[in-house]
Design a protein around this motif. Structure first.
Motif, short mmCIF file in Angstrom:
data_model
loop_
_atom_site.label_atom_id
_atom_site.label_comp_id
_atom_site.label_asym_id
_atom_site.label_seq_id
_atom_site.Cartn_x
_atom_site.Cartn_y
_atom_site.Cartn_z
N ASP A 94 0.99 -1.22 -0.06
CA ASP A 94 -0.25 0.06 0.06
C ASP A 94 1.01 0.96 -0.37
O ASP A 94 0.46 2.30 -0.75
N SER A 95 1.82 1.37 1.10
CA SER A 95 2.10 2.52 1.19
C SER A 95 3.46 2.83 0.23
O SER A 95 3.42 3.65 -0.95
N VAL A 96 3.93 1.61 -0.76
CA VAL A 96 5.12 2.01 -2.19
C VAL A 96 3.45 2.28 -3.45
O VAL A 96 3.96 3.00 -4.45
N ALA A 97 3.01 1.63 -3.51
CA ALA A 97 1.63 2.12 -4.91
C ALA A 97 1.48 3.38 -4.11
O ALA A 97 0.86 3.76 -5.29
N LYS A 98 0.92 3.71 -3.20
CA LYS A 98 0.45 5.20 -3.42
C LYS A 98 1.46 6.21 -3.87
O LYS A 98 1.37 7.00 -4.73
N ILE A 99 2.77 5.64 -3.74
CA ILE A 99 3.60 6.47 -3.57
C ILE A 99 3.56 6.77 -5.35
O ILE A 99 4.29 7.96 -6.20
N VAL A 100 4.04 5.94 -5.91
CA VAL A 100 4.59 5.47 -7.64
C VAL A 100 2.85 5.87 -8.34
O VAL A 100 3.73 6.13 -9.59
N LEU A 101 2.36 5.41 -7.62
CA LEU A 101 1.48 6.13 -8.56
C LEU A 101 1.15 7.33 -8.74
O LEU A 101 0.38 8.43 -9.86
N ARG A 158 -0.59 -2.95 -8.62
CA ARG A 158 -0.75 -2.13 -8.56
C ARG A 158 -0.09 -0.69 -8.37
O ARG A 158 -0.48 0.52 -9.69
N MET A 159 1.81 -1.30 -8.84
CA MET A 159 2.24 -0.17 -9.36
C MET A 159 2.40 0.03 -10.65
O MET A 159 2.91 0.22 -10.96
N SER A 160 1.79 -0.86 -11.22
CA SER A 160 2.39 -1.08 -12.63
C SER A 160 0.55 -0.28 -13.48
O SER A 160 0.82 -0.09 -14.86
N GLU A 161 -0.34 0.38 -12.76
CA GLU A 161 -0.95 0.90 -13.22
C GLU A 161 -0.43 2.58 -13.60
O GLU A 161 -0.80 3.06 -13.92
N ALA A 162 0.51 3.04 -12.74
CA ALA A 162 1.04 4.12 -12.57
C ALA A 162 1.39 4.70 -14.10
O ALA A 162 1.84 4.15 -14.91
N LYS A 163 1.53 5.66 -14.52
CA LYS A 163 1.75 6.03 -16.14
C LYS A 163 3.49 6.22 -16.31
O LYS A 163 4.21 5.91 -17.22
N CYS A 164 4.21 6.07 -15.03
CA CYS A 164 5.51 6.79 -15.21
C CYS A 164 6.15 5.14 -15.30
O CYS A 164 7.16 5.80 -15.78
#
Length: 162
Positions: free
Chosen positions: A67-74, A100-106
């Motif tokens: 959760d903590s990593v995904a929130k920041i990466v997103l 969840r991180m894979s959904e980030a635009k970056c």
């Protein structure tokens, strides 16, 4: 340092917010950014803006979870290098976090990912992440539970790997 939430430090007003933001954006370790965010409301605001514009982000050696990593990466729009290597401090990154991180635009612009030592990572999470990270040049999957399935996806999806 004991500080009330509404209390500001006198030196907060000596640095313009954009300059403080630029300084904090140069930090690559999330621990340093998190510590800076505890100084005051001004620094917290600058730290949040800096996290969104960081190009390198390392959680290595920190205690973190999906959760903590995904929130920041997103929120990290300019991220190019991501290190979520495991540590003995109890980090807990799983396939769900990678998904969840894979959904980030970056993710499409990441050039480096290290997931070293994350034993809860398997093909499921790696395939999801790597299939969207076509700009990767460096990938560290050591100590994970990936199989040939992930390696075939890496070969197909990441033509720039060195």
């Amino acid at each position: 340092i004991g500080m009330e939430d509404d209390e500001e430090r006198p030196y907060d007003h000596h640095l313009p917010l954009h300059l403080l933001h630029s300084i904090l954006a140069s930090l690559a370790c999330f621990r340093d950014l998190a510590r800076a965010s505890c100084v005051s409301r001004t620094w917290r605001q600058a730290a949040m803006e800096s996290a969104a514009s960081m190009e390198k982000l390392s959680f290595s050696g920190l205690k973190f979870d999906d959760d903590s990593v995904a929130k920041i990466v997103l929120r990290a729009h300019n991220l190019r290098e991501l290190d979520v290597s495991a540590s003995r401090r109890g980090c807990r990154l799983t396939d769900e976090g990678l998904k969840r991180m894979s959904e980030a635009k970056c993710v499409a612009h990441l050039t480096s990912i290290s997931i070293w030592g994350s034993s809860d990572i398997s093909d499921e999470g790696v395939v999801q992440m790597v299939s969207r990270a076509g700009s990767l040049q460096h990938l560290n999957l050591g100590g994970t539970s990936v199989s040939d399935i992930s390696l075939f996806v890496v070969a197909d999806s990441c033509p720039h790997l060195k």
